[in-house]
Design a protein around this motif. Structure first.
Motif, short mmCIF file in Angstrom:
data_model
loop_
_atom_site.label_atom_id
_atom_site.label_comp_id
_atom_site.label_asym_id
_atom_site.label_seq_id
_atom_site.Cartn_x
_atom_site.Cartn_y
_atom_site.Cartn_z
N THR A 190 0.68 -1.66 -0.09
CA THR A 190 -0.08 -0.02 -0.04
C THR A 190 0.40 1.44 -0.50
OG1 THR A 190 -1.66 -1.21 1.25
CG2 THR A 190 -1.95 1.63 1.38
N VAL A 191 1.92 1.36 0.64
CA VAL A 191 2.75 2.29 1.13
C VAL A 191 3.56 2.71 0.08
CG1 VAL A 191 5.05 1.36 1.59
CG2 VAL A 191 4.55 2.92 2.85
N PRO A 192 3.61 4.04 -0.40
CA PRO A 192 4.31 4.76 -1.52
C PRO A 192 5.53 4.29 -2.04
CG PRO A 192 3.61 6.46 -0.66
CD PRO A 192 2.93 5.12 -0.22
N TYR A 193 6.32 4.05 -1.10
CA TYR A 193 8.10 3.34 -0.75
C TYR A 193 8.48 2.69 0.52
CZ TYR A 193 10.37 6.78 -4.07
OH TYR A 193 10.30 7.98 -5.47
N LEU A 194 9.17 1.56 0.03
CA LEU A 194 9.81 1.13 1.04
C LEU A 194 11.31 1.55 1.34
CD1 LEU A 194 8.19 -2.26 0.39
CD2 LEU A 194 7.40 -1.32 2.20
N ILE A 195 11.85 1.90 2.08
CA ILE A 195 12.96 2.06 2.11
C ILE A 195 13.67 1.04 3.10
CG2 ILE A 195 14.89 3.37 3.75
CD1 ILE A 195 12.80 5.93 2.69
N LEU A 196 14.66 0.91 2.51
CA LEU A 196 15.63 -0.72 3.47
C LEU A 196 16.83 -0.53 3.42
CD1 LEU A 196 13.63 -1.94 1.21
CD2 LEU A 196 14.42 -3.91 1.61
N VAL A 197 17.29 -0.90 4.56
CA VAL A 197 18.72 -0.34 5.50
C VAL A 197 19.66 -1.32 5.33
CG1 VAL A 197 20.01 0.71 7.28
CG2 VAL A 197 17.86 1.27 6.58
N PHE A 198 20.71 -1.24 4.57
CA PHE A 198 21.84 -2.73 4.71
C PHE A 198 23.20 -2.10 5.46
CE2 PHE A 198 19.23 -3.64 1.31
CZ PHE A 198 19.18 -4.97 1.13
N LYS A 199 23.61 -2.73 6.05
CA LYS A 199 24.22 -2.34 6.53
C LYS A 199 26.04 -3.73 5.40
CE LYS A 199 24.82 -6.55 10.13
NZ LYS A 199 24.95 -6.92 11.65
N GLN A 200 27.10 -2.73 5.82
CA GLN A 200 28.11 -3.16 5.04
C GLN A 200 28.94 -3.41 5.89
OE1 GLN A 200 30.14 0.14 2.72
NE2 GLN A 200 27.70 0.32 2.00
N ILE A 201 29.48 -4.87 5.70
CA ILE A 201 30.24 -5.62 6.99
C ILE A 201 31.87 -4.38 6.11
CG2 ILE A 201 31.27 -8.07 8.15
CD1 ILE A 201 27.78 -6.97 8.15
N TYR A 202 31.94 -5.27 5.21
CA TYR A 202 33.06 -4.78 4.95
C TYR A 202 33.27 -3.79 3.53
CZ TYR A 202 33.34 -8.50 2.42
OH TYR A 202 32.85 -9.94 1.73
N SER A 203 33.73 -3.04 2.26
CA SER A 203 34.35 -3.51 1.16
C SER A 203 35.49 -3.70 1.10
CB SER A 203 33.64 -1.21 1.63
OG SER A 203 34.61 -1.20 1.82
N LYS A 210 40.26 -5.44 1.38
CA LYS A 210 39.17 -5.87 2.31
C LYS A 210 39.20 -4.54 3.28
CE LYS A 210 36.94 -10.11 3.27
NZ LYS A 210 36.25 -11.28 3.66
N LYS A 211 38.40 -3.41 3.09
CA LYS A 211 38.28 -2.13 3.83
C LYS A 211 37.38 -2.51 5.03
CE LYS A 211 36.99 2.21 4.20
NZ LYS A 211 36.70 3.54 2.73
N ILE A 212 38.20 -2.34 6.44
CA ILE A 212 37.48 -3.04 7.70
C ILE A 212 36.12 -1.91 7.99
CG2 ILE A 212 37.58 -3.58 10.03
CD1 ILE A 212 38.76 -5.60 7.94
N HIS A 213 35.53 -2.47 8.60
CA HIS A 213 33.78 -1.19 8.26
C HIS A 213 33.97 -1.72 10.66
CE1 HIS A 213 31.80 -0.82 4.46
NE2 HIS A 213 33.33 -0.50 4.41
N TYR A 214 34.39 -0.85 10.89
CA TYR A 214 34.58 -0.78 12.09
C TYR A 214 33.40 -0.54 13.41
CZ TYR A 214 39.84 -0.56 11.45
OH TYR A 214 40.89 -0.53 10.37
N TYR A 215 32.79 -0.89 14.20
CA TYR A 215 31.85 -1.17 14.75
C TYR A 215 30.28 -0.14 13.87
CZ TYR A 215 34.47 -0.55 18.57
OH TYR A 215 35.62 -0.76 19.74
#
Length: 293
Positions: A190-203, A210-215
């Motif tokens: 029904t809603v016009p938008y869904l916003i999904l938030v993803f956390k990046q463990i690393y890049s 690998k680039k470490i993503h602290y905390y």
């Protein structure tokens, strides 16, 4: 010689056995790891016994970068700040409280469209959140496509039915019953938008390391708080949804990489004209604040 101690051993055999077993278990579960678990490299400061709850901090030597992820000659610039009077400070703080205190969790949304630029500005605000070593470990996926929303709804409802009937247990579902929730999530389509938030463990850095993503967990949590507040400030409503066991299927559906994990799913829009909310009361300031003067 053994014969001299045989009566004693026989008499107290079970006591000796208990002591030996207790000693073995103590060594196994409570003894701290030896210094061998500490890397020798001067750039690696974590040990196997590190108590940090962030897995990104327990890196191995092979993933450790000699060079910092940010430039070594990163420029530092003056911070420009205009100090407000105490009266202005209180006025701003009170006005902000008035806005966020009106925030409520909605499950009934209007189909009225929301301007794309509003959603972009809300996400831009969330992207200002602080992060460990300025890694900015988040990805926000904004979905208005009806087909994509329907597919997400099917994934969520399939897993949520299992959650309610099997995984969550009687106590959890009983606690939720006054809120009148269930596994049917009509608002997802029904809603016009869904916003999904993803956390990046690393890049991955340009050199392939690998680039470490602290905390990353804490950083993304702060970004989510700003996101929800920005939605409220803009004049829209949302629901904080953390669909259990849906992450892998939704990540695959959206084509997100393996280093990203779903944290939050937010339907965003206007409330339906006949929307209702539970009559909940928030804790008083005296219940959440401890002041030490």
């Amino acid at each position: 010689m053994f014969a001299e101690y045989a009566p004693f051993t026989t008499k107290y055999f079970y006591h000796i056995l208990v002591i030996v077993v207790s000693f073995i278990l103590f060594k196994k579960f409570f003894e701290r790891p030896s210094a061998k678990g500490t890397a020798q490299s001067g750039t690696y400061a974590f040990t196997a016994s590190d108590e940090s709850t962030d897995p990104s901090e327990k890196m191995d030597k092979t993933s450790c970068e000699v060079e910092p992820a940010l430039s070594r000659d990163l420029k530092h610039i003056p911070y420009h700040y205009v100090r407000k009077s105490e009266k202005e400070l209180l006025a701003h703080a009170s006005e902000f409280y008035r806005i966020v205190a009106a925030r409520r969790t909605l499950r009934f949304f209007s189909t009225d469209p929301v301007p794309r630029e509003v959603i972009r500005e809300i996400i831009r605000a969330a992207g200002t959140a602080p992060s460990g070593a300025h890694t900015e470990p988040w990805t926000f996926v904004a979905i208005s496509n009806p087909t994509a929303k329907l597919k997400i709804r099917k994934i969520v409802e399939q897993e949520e039915e299992i959650n309610y009937k099997k995984r969550m247990g009687i106590k959890w579902t009983t606690d939720l019953s006054p809120l009148r929730t269930n596994w049917i999530k009509e608002y997802l389509t029904t809603v016009p938008y869904l916003i999904l938030v993803f956390k990046q463990i690393y890049s991955t850095l340009p050199n392939g390391q690998k680039k470490i993503h602290y905390y990353h967990e804490m950083s993304v949590s702060i970004a989510c708080g700003i996101l929800i507040t920005a939605i409220q400030y803009a004049g829209l409503v949302t629901l904080t949804s953390t669909p259990m066991n849906c992450g892998p299927a939704i990540r695959s559906l959206l084509g997100r990489p393996a280093n990203e994990k779903l944290v939050l799913l937010l339907p965003v829009g206007y409330p339906a004209k006949d929307a209702t909310i539970p009559d909940l009361q928030r804790k008083d300031l005296s219940e959440i604040l401890v002041e030490i003067d």
